[in-house]
Design a protein around this motif. Sequence first.
Motif, PDB file in Angstrom:
ATOM      1  N   GLN A  95      28.577 -20.125  18.879  1.00  0.00           N
ATOM      2  CA  GLN A  95      27.770 -18.923  18.632  1.00  0.00           C
ATOM      3  C   GLN A  95      26.491 -18.889  19.439  1.00  0.00           C
ATOM      4  O   GLN A  95      25.668 -17.972  19.283  1.00  0.00           O
ATOM      5  CB  GLN A  95      27.429 -18.830  17.140  1.00  0.00           C
ATOM      6  N   GLY A  96      26.272 -19.917  20.256  1.00  0.00           N
ATOM      7  CA  GLY A  96      25.058 -19.938  21.075  1.00  0.00           C
ATOM      8  C   GLY A  96      23.802 -20.174  20.257  1.00  0.00           C
ATOM      9  O   GLY A  96      22.718 -19.732  20.631  1.00  0.00           O
ATOM     10  N   ALA A 107      15.623 -17.859  19.526  1.00  0.00           N
ATOM     11  CA  ALA A 107      16.295 -17.899  20.825  1.00  0.00           C
ATOM     12  C   ALA A 107      17.713 -18.441  20.715  1.00  0.00           C
ATOM     13  O   ALA A 107      18.012 -19.302  19.897  1.00  0.00           O
ATOM     14  CB  ALA A 107      15.488 -18.752  21.803  1.00  0.00           C
ATOM     15  N   LYS A 108      18.582 -17.915  21.552  1.00  0.00           N
ATOM     16  CA  LYS A 108      19.921 -18.458  21.727  1.00  0.00           C
ATOM     17  C   LYS A 108      19.815 -19.697  22.624  1.00  0.00           C
ATOM     18  O   LYS A 108      18.841 -19.850  23.376  1.00  0.00           O
ATOM     19  CB  LYS A 108      20.815 -17.408  22.403  1.00  0.00           C
ATOM     20  N   THR A 109      20.851 -20.503  22.572  1.00  0.00           N
ATOM     21  CA  THR A 109      20.863 -21.741  23.367  1.00  0.00           C
ATOM     22  C   THR A 109      20.544 -21.460  24.838  1.00  0.00           C
ATOM     23  O   THR A 109      19.695 -22.122  25.446  1.00  0.00           O
ATOM     24  CB  THR A 109      22.256 -22.410  23.256  1.00  0.00           C
ATOM     25  N   GLY A 131       6.547 -22.422  22.035  1.00  0.00           N
ATOM     26  CA  GLY A 131       7.133 -22.016  20.765  1.00  0.00           C
ATOM     27  C   GLY A 131       7.642 -20.584  20.718  1.00  0.00           C
ATOM     28  O   GLY A 131       8.038 -20.108  19.656  1.00  0.00           O
ATOM     29  N   THR A 132       7.667 -19.902  21.849  1.00  0.00           N
ATOM     30  CA  THR A 132       8.120 -18.505  21.838  1.00  0.00           C
ATOM     31  C   THR A 132       9.622 -18.379  22.036  1.00  0.00           C
ATOM     32  O   THR A 132      10.229 -17.405  21.605  1.00  0.00           O
ATOM     33  CB  THR A 132       7.415 -17.700  22.945  1.00  0.00           C
ATOM     34  N   THR A 133      10.221 -19.362  22.709  1.00  0.00           N
ATOM     35  CA  THR A 133      11.654 -19.294  22.984  1.00  0.00           C
ATOM     36  C   THR A 133      12.308 -20.592  22.511  1.00  0.00           C
ATOM     37  O   THR A 133      12.714 -21.426  23.313  1.00  0.00           O
ATOM     38  CB  THR A 133      11.898 -19.073  24.504  1.00  0.00           C
ATOM     39  N   ILE A 134      12.381 -20.743  21.196  1.00  0.00           N
ATOM     40  CA  ILE A 134      12.984 -21.943  20.617  1.00  0.00           C
ATOM     41  C   ILE A 134      14.118 -21.533  19.674  1.00  0.00           C
ATOM     42  O   ILE A 134      14.170 -20.383  19.223  1.00  0.00           O
ATOM     43  CB  ILE A 134      11.939 -22.808  19.869  1.00  0.00           C
ATOM     44  N   THR A 135      14.992 -22.480  19.393  1.00  0.00           N
ATOM     45  CA  THR A 135      16.202 -22.163  18.629  1.00  0.00           C
ATOM     46  C   THR A 135      15.921 -22.108  17.120  1.00  0.00           C
ATOM     47  O   THR A 135      14.863 -22.537  16.657  1.00  0.00           O
ATOM     48  CB  THR A 135      17.290 -23.216  18.938  1.00  0.00           C
TER      49      THR A 135
END
Length: 334
Positions: A271-272, A321-323, A310-314
């Motif tokens: 699912q990413g 964020a996606k993987t 910390g803006t683009t984390i899973t």
Amino acid sequence: DGKYTVSLIEGDGIGPEIAQSVKDIFTAAAAPIKWESISVDPVFKDGKQSIPDAAIESIRRNYVALKGPLATPIGKGHVSLNLTLRRTFNLFANVRPCKSIQGYKTPYDNVDTVLIRENTEGEYSGIEHVVVDGVVQSIKLITREASERVLRFAFQYAQDVGRLKVRAVHKATIMKMSDGLFLSVAQRISKDYPHVDFDAELLDNACLKIVSDPTPYNDKVLVMPNLYGDILSDMCAGLIGGLGLTPSGNIGDECSIFEAVHGSAPDIAGQGLANPTALLLSSIMMLQHMGLFEHAERIQAAIFKTLAEGTTITGDLGGKAKTHEYAQAVIGNL
Ligand code: IPM
Ligand code: MN
């Protein structure tokens, strides 16, 4: 072509997705690595579970492998493939550092532990018997040879990285013979390293102390028998945010396998959504092991920067964020 070939075991569940992130980031960073994907789906030789010859040959030829998660069956009749790999290549030392990730809030922000786990025997020797119905024995096997090997590795590691305190973690008050042997070997090997301090601590006390205040462990290399290392390394990982953030390296004389310690997370596979950080940090350890320090440093800095922003984390870290978006953010920070 000036590239080093590395065997890649993508693994089960989220394995292929997180491996893709590593590949994409390595390509963007121009790391001189060529991946050789291998399958370790078990084969049976003389009734015994083994990994395919092609996989064994690949790892022996390349000396280095990166490995994603492999599902471990519970119960009898199945041997964990993870263990089969460690045994097949005699990967006797398992190095597990845990360092606080800036920007990711946990009760302590300055954790920096290094744990070296004996990786071939102890309770993992796989020797179990039913004595009579309702009574079983599981043998904890400790040998002077394996103890010497991992202890010497720990002292050498301490000396090489300049972290000049080795502490053996044990329970020799109860396991008088097995841990007693491990401890006595530790004392003897320590004499060969006059510039490295040596002491020992009981396992239960070490657990209590580390979770109460990890700071005193920031200058030590902890070394211990297999099962203690399994448990204590998860505990240390918990201090910095869990197994999604910790690398691991299985080191042997002939080859080494770097791996993410977390599971294959079948519930979120495909699912990413997976966090590739643990596999990425393991791949950084791998680059350092290969002497590719500049590439290691550059990729690591980009990962830490992305996590700190910390803006683009899973999702596991509280982000959205996606993987592949996380991987793209790391690439942007290279
Ligand atoms: C680890 C894992 C393995 C272990 C399992 C998957 C067999 O928990 O690498 O710590 O117990 O060693
Ligand atoms: Mn474990």
